[in-house]
Design a protein around this motif. Structure first.
Motif, PDB file in Angstrom:
ATOM      1  N   HIS A  18      43.637  70.283  28.709  1.00  0.00           N
ATOM      2  CA  HIS A  18      43.927  71.502  27.948  1.00  0.00           C
ATOM      3  C   HIS A  18      42.918  72.599  28.285  1.00  0.00           C
ATOM      4  CE1 HIS A  18      44.174  74.094  24.323  1.00  0.00           C
ATOM      5  NE2 HIS A  18      45.454  73.970  24.619  1.00  0.00           N
ATOM      6  N   ALA A  19      41.634  72.261  28.347  1.00  0.00           N
ATOM      7  CA  ALA A  19      40.612  73.258  28.687  1.00  0.00           C
ATOM      8  C   ALA A  19      40.817  73.775  30.106  1.00  0.00           C
ATOM      9  CB  ALA A  19      39.216  72.666  28.530  1.00  0.00           C
ATOM     10  N   GLN A  21      43.700  73.958  31.726  1.00  0.00           N
ATOM     11  CA  GLN A  21      44.865  74.836  31.671  1.00  0.00           C
ATOM     12  C   GLN A  21      44.485  76.206  31.115  1.00  0.00           C
ATOM     13  OE1 GLN A  21      46.718  75.693  28.544  1.00  0.00           O
ATOM     14  NE2 GLN A  21      48.049  76.993  29.739  1.00  0.00           N
ATOM     15  N   MET A  22      43.656  76.219  30.090  1.00  0.00           N
ATOM     16  CA  MET A  22      43.236  77.486  29.483  1.00  0.00           C
ATOM     17  C   MET A  22      42.412  78.309  30.477  1.00  0.00           C
ATOM     18  SD  MET A  22      44.376  77.633  26.297  1.00  0.00           S
ATOM     19  CE  MET A  22      43.240  78.654  25.392  1.00  0.00           C
ATOM     20  N   SER A  23      41.501  77.678  31.196  1.00  0.00           N
ATOM     21  CA  SER A  23      40.700  78.397  32.191  1.00  0.00           C
ATOM     22  C   SER A  23      41.588  79.018  33.258  1.00  0.00           C
ATOM     23  CB  SER A  23      39.686  77.463  32.858  1.00  0.00           C
ATOM     24  OG  SER A  23      38.662  77.115  31.968  1.00  0.00           O
ATOM     25  N   GLN A  25      44.772  79.741  33.038  1.00  0.00           N
ATOM     26  CA  GLN A  25      45.588  80.788  32.434  1.00  0.00           C
ATOM     27  C   GLN A  25      44.780  82.072  32.260  1.00  0.00           C
ATOM     28  OE1 GLN A  25      47.588  79.611  28.840  1.00  0.00           O
ATOM     29  NE2 GLN A  25      48.202  81.691  28.350  1.00  0.00           N
ATOM     30  N   HIS A  26      43.518  81.945  31.876  1.00  0.00           N
ATOM     31  CA  HIS A  26      42.678  83.130  31.702  1.00  0.00           C
ATOM     32  C   HIS A  26      42.441  83.855  33.029  1.00  0.00           C
ATOM     33  CE1 HIS A  26      41.170  81.328  27.743  1.00  0.00           C
ATOM     34  NE2 HIS A  26      42.008  82.312  27.472  1.00  0.00           N
ATOM     35  N   GLN A  29      45.568  85.891  33.432  1.00  0.00           N
ATOM     36  CA  GLN A  29      45.685  86.961  32.447  1.00  0.00           C
ATOM     37  C   GLN A  29      44.679  88.074  32.701  1.00  0.00           C
ATOM     38  OE1 GLN A  29      48.075  87.164  29.891  1.00  0.00           O
ATOM     39  NE2 GLN A  29      47.306  89.255  29.897  1.00  0.00           N
ATOM     40  N   ASN A  56      35.699  81.744  34.726  1.00  0.00           N
ATOM     41  CA  ASN A  56      36.853  80.875  34.496  1.00  0.00           C
ATOM     42  C   ASN A  56      37.267  80.161  35.775  1.00  0.00           C
ATOM     43  OD1 ASN A  56      38.243  80.954  31.684  1.00  0.00           O
ATOM     44  ND2 ASN A  56      37.423  83.000  32.008  1.00  0.00           N
TER      45      ASN A  56
END
Length: 75
Positions: A18-19, A21-23, A25-26, A29, A56
């Protein structure tokens, strides 16, 4: 402060995935934020967004390496 309910997923690598994926995605973005700042001529903000993006990117690379190692260990 509102706390999210505990994840029903009890896999030991869930938080890592999850972490990661968030990195990633950031990174994507922040491209939008950088373009917006550049369009407004706000070099200071664009530079700051680029630094965040690079952090990131580094975290994402570390996370990918960790995940590969853990998956190899589990066969």
């Amino acid at each position: 402060m509102v706390r999210e309910p505990a994840s029903p997923v009890k896999d030991k690598n869930y938080d890592l995935i999850h972490a990661l994926q968030m990195s990633l995605q950031h990174i994507w973005q922040l491209e939008t934020y950088i373009a917006d700042a550049d369009a407004r001529g706000d070099n200071e903000l664009a530079t700051w967004f680029r630094k965040l993006q690079e952090n990131n990117r580094k975290a994402g690379e570390q996370g990918k390496r960790m995940l590969v190692e853990r998956l190899r260990e589990n066969g």
